[in-house]
Design an enzyme around this catalytic site. Structure first.
Site, mmCIF file in Angstrom:
data_model
loop_
_atom_site.group_PDB
_atom_site.id
_atom_site.type_symbol
_atom_site.label_atom_id
_atom_site.label_comp_id
_atom_site.label_asym_id
_atom_site.label_seq_id
_atom_site.Cartn_x
_atom_site.Cartn_y
_atom_site.Cartn_z
ATOM 1 C CE LYS A 106 -4.188 -1.835 0.183
ATOM 2 N NZ LYS A 106 -5.107 -1.679 -0.977
ATOM 3 C CD GLU A 128 -9.981 4.007 0.772
ATOM 4 O OE1 GLU A 128 -9.953 5.229 0.579
ATOM 5 O OE2 GLU A 128 -9.187 3.211 0.202
ATOM 6 C CB SER A 395 0.062 -8.029 -1.091
ATOM 7 O OG SER A 395 -0.851 -8.777 -0.320
#
Lengths: 418, 271
Positions: A106, A128, A395
């Site tokens: 991210k 969010e 990830s």
């Protein structure tokens, strides 16, 4: 890394030469810009600002500097030994996005967009978060760049990701609890969009996945595509050839798109997205949009959505907060429609098993999201046999999930002892 | 052409109109029908019927709660159209269906247009279907004899105002302020400027909404717009009166108060 790979143009538009959506933001019949009127002009302004920085070498240099010295890129590709052996087939390689600063992919997108927000003169950021990884990444980028950060998070997610809530607060972010609807990621996005539409003149909406109105699906893909560019070069060096299959988990789908992007033209490489099968595929108990969904519009984009016959969005469930969402990124819907990518799902139980397997066999705690990809990769590896190569996008790391896993394992043990 | 006729009459009479928004199925479908009839009786000039949707991202808390009540009571796009069909013979005012895009797309635009026209709907406003996404939608509605109403906001450029007035029909809906729906204490300072900016491009009637809750607001807006839209404040009134047996009387009284005739009982509304 070298210069951007150049891809064939999908649709001719004046400003781009890469594999981009059309001028209205469509990948085939998916995508677009389904926003309330007040957001139309801000979204267009965002598109203009993004297209400007996209081709600006100074912007790329700044982002690459942060990627290298702050995030720790390039992240390694690691070949498993005991996992592959246990799977009983192909060689399994992991792209270690879990080793980035903040522990998940991210951060790639959060830094890119936070730099863009700074360029646009917006000092107030709203975001969010589901699992909390994008919230932590946003809070981190804002701390680094001196921006004000407000993170909307569903009440249920705040409970199951309490560690990440505390991390965000330590990083100076304001975490706003969302009690509406299913109290998860979807409701956090609604609330972030309500904030944006109200404070649009000074606020930048830092969306965390390849979702939402154009240009978000394109922009987030481009910021995440560093994953696939690195991985393609790394696997060629390590294995001497491209993998037979790439496996990545898909919530909104940003880590998957970021990985797939560099391999789209390598037609022999299977691209496999893994959705959350939850308990199993029954209404309200999973988040596998391609297993139980249909085309619809949610939160700015036309894509595959879990919805009822009246067009209301269905509740979803997954053990991993980051995959617990009713819609999938529009480019995934398109890649599936044209047959370039395939999508499968793994249940909570399957992800939990993979979480433990990777921990015990390789000494790596994967995020529960990534554990879905690991679980499916074991299956693919077995099918491919010893001559095959599977590349998994790991990830994120699983520290945030240890409480959830502990509870789930206790529940499983209790059920088994009955 | 009930919408055009209504605004033409308002102009002839030299008075501003009142547009009301209620959520279809709030507090339940039978009382929702009674409320629509009562709004018409009390003098509302256009009735907006809100379709409940699971993810109302442009709405503030008041309409979010109404949506939840309506969904729990069996509300849906299909139920909303049945509701319109049921009240149509008893209501003189034009009826505008106010919906998010997904319920309409799920039903299918062709099926929706046919069913809406058959039910007696006059116009449709799809909140997250801006001009750029509304091409086929508008053409289908037009063929079915339905007006497509577009929203215009303080952020809307002049070029898009022109486009909305070319493509829209019935009236244009001006959003008085940035943000979600919800009652406020005063009319937004930029509201008049927005209406004047729209007027420069079109002769189409303009209704102004978002934040309007009191007779003084209606009167103030009426000085420059063709109509004022009252939504959240009315929905609050319904919510606070829904347990009472005189819900319908209170709704009538509230609308008459908004129109400048008499006071409602009880405390003033603050939402």
């Amino acid at each position: 890394m070298g210069p951007h790979a150049k891809y064939k143009t999908m649709t001719a538009t004046p400003s781009v030469t890469r594999r981009d959506p059309d001028a209205r933001g469509y990948f085939g019949e998916f995508g677009g810009r389904y926003v309330p009127e007040t957001l139309v002009e801000p979204v267009e302004a965002l598109e203009r600002a993004y297209l400007e920085v996209r081709d600006d070498p100074a912007f790329a240099a700044e982002l690459n500097r942060l990627f290298k010295h702050y995030v720790g890129r390039p992240t390694p590709v690691y070949e498993t030994s005991r996992l592959a052996e246990a799977a009983g087939g192909a060689r399994i390689f992991l792209k270690r996005e879990d080793l980035t600063h903040t522990g998940a992919h991210k951060i790639n997108n959060a830094l890119g967009q936070a730099l863009l927000a700074s360029r646009m003169g917006k000092r107030r950021i709203v975001a969010e978060t589901g699992a909390g990884q994008h919230g932590v990444a946003s809070a981190t980028a804002c701390a680094l760049l001196g921006l004000e950060c407000h993170v909307y998070m569903g009440a249920e997610d705040m409970d199951r990701q309490a560690l990440n809530v505390f991390r965000m607060r330590l990083l100076g972010a304001d975490v706003c609890r969302v009690d509406a609807g299913s109290r998860t990621l979807k409701d956090a996005i609604n609330e972030a969009m309500r904030d944006w539409v109200t404070n649009v003149s000074d606020t930048y909406y830092l969306l965390g996945s390849v979702l939402g109105p154009h240009p978000y699906p394109l922009m987030v893909r481009e910021f995440q595509s560093v994953i696939g560019r690195e991985a393609r070069a790394q696997i060629l060096e390590l294995a001497g050839r491209l993998p037979d299959a790439i496996v990545a988990c898909v919530g909104g789908g940003s880590n998957a798109i970021g990985m797939f992007d560099a391999f789209i033209d390598d037609k022999a490489v299977r691209l496999i997205g893994v959705e959350a099968g939850g308990d199993r595929i029954i209404r309200g108990r999973h988040a596998a949009r391609f297993a139980g969904g249909s085309a619809g519009v949610l939160q700015g984009t036309r894509t595959f959505v879990l919805q009822d016959e009246d067009g209301n969005i269905e509740l979803t469930h997954s053990i991993s907060a980051g995959l617990d969402y009713a819609a999938v990124g529009p480019e995934h819907a398109w890649l599936r429609a044209i047959g370039r990518a395939e999508y499968a799902h793994v249940t909570d139980a399957g992800a939990l098993d993979a979480f433990q397997t990777l921990a015990r066999l390789e000494g790596i705690l994967p995020a529960l999201e990534s554990a879905h990809a690991v679980a499916y990769a074991q299956r693919v590896a077995k099918e491919l046999g010893p001559s095959g190569i599977v590349l998994v996008n790991l990830s994120g790391r699983g520290d945030k999930d240890v409480n959830t896993v502990e509870k789930a394992l206790d529940a499983r043990q209790a059920a088994e002892s009955l | 052409m009930r919408i055009a006729d209504t605004f033409a009459r308002l102009r002839t009479e030299g008075r501003p109109g009142l547009v009301t928004y209620t959520t279809a199925g709030d507090p339940d479908l039978p009382r929702s029908a009674e409320i629509l009839k009562a709004l018409d009786r009390a003098g509302a000039d256009v009735l907006e019927v809100g379709v409940p949707f699971s993810d109302p991202l442009a709405d503030g808390p008041v309409i979010q709660r109404a949506t939840e009540r309506a969904l729990a009571a069996g509300g849906s796009l299909r139920a909303s159209l049945s509701l319109v069909e049921q009240v149509r013979p008893h209501v003189a005012a034009p009826i505008v269906v106010f919906s998010y895009a997904n319920p309409i797309l799920r039903m299918g635009v062709d099926a929706f247009a046919a069913r809406a026209a058959a039910a007696g709907v006059d116009g449709v406003l799809a909140l997250d279907l801006p001009i750029e996404e509304a091409g086929d939608f508008r053409a289908t509605l037009k063929a079915a004899g339905l007006d497509t109403i577009f929203l215009l906001s303080p952020t809307t450029t002049d070029a898009r105002i022109r486009k909305a007035s070319e493509l829209g029909s019935g009236f244009l809906y001006g959003i008085s302020r940035l943000g979600v729906t919800g009652a406020r204490d005063s009319v937004a300072s930029g509201a008049e400027a927005l209406v004047r900016r729209i007027r420069a491009h079109t002769s189409m009637p303009i209704a102004l909404g978002f934040g309007i809750s009191r007779p003084e607001h209606v009167a103030e807006v009426g000085a420059y717009a063709d109509a004022a839209v009252v939504g959240s404040a009315l929905v609050s009134k319904i919510a606070e009166s829904s347990v009472s047996s005189d819900l319908i009387d209170r709704v009538v009284e509230y609308v008459r108060w908004l129109k400048g005739a008499g006071r409602p009982e009880g405390r003033p509304l603050h939402v």
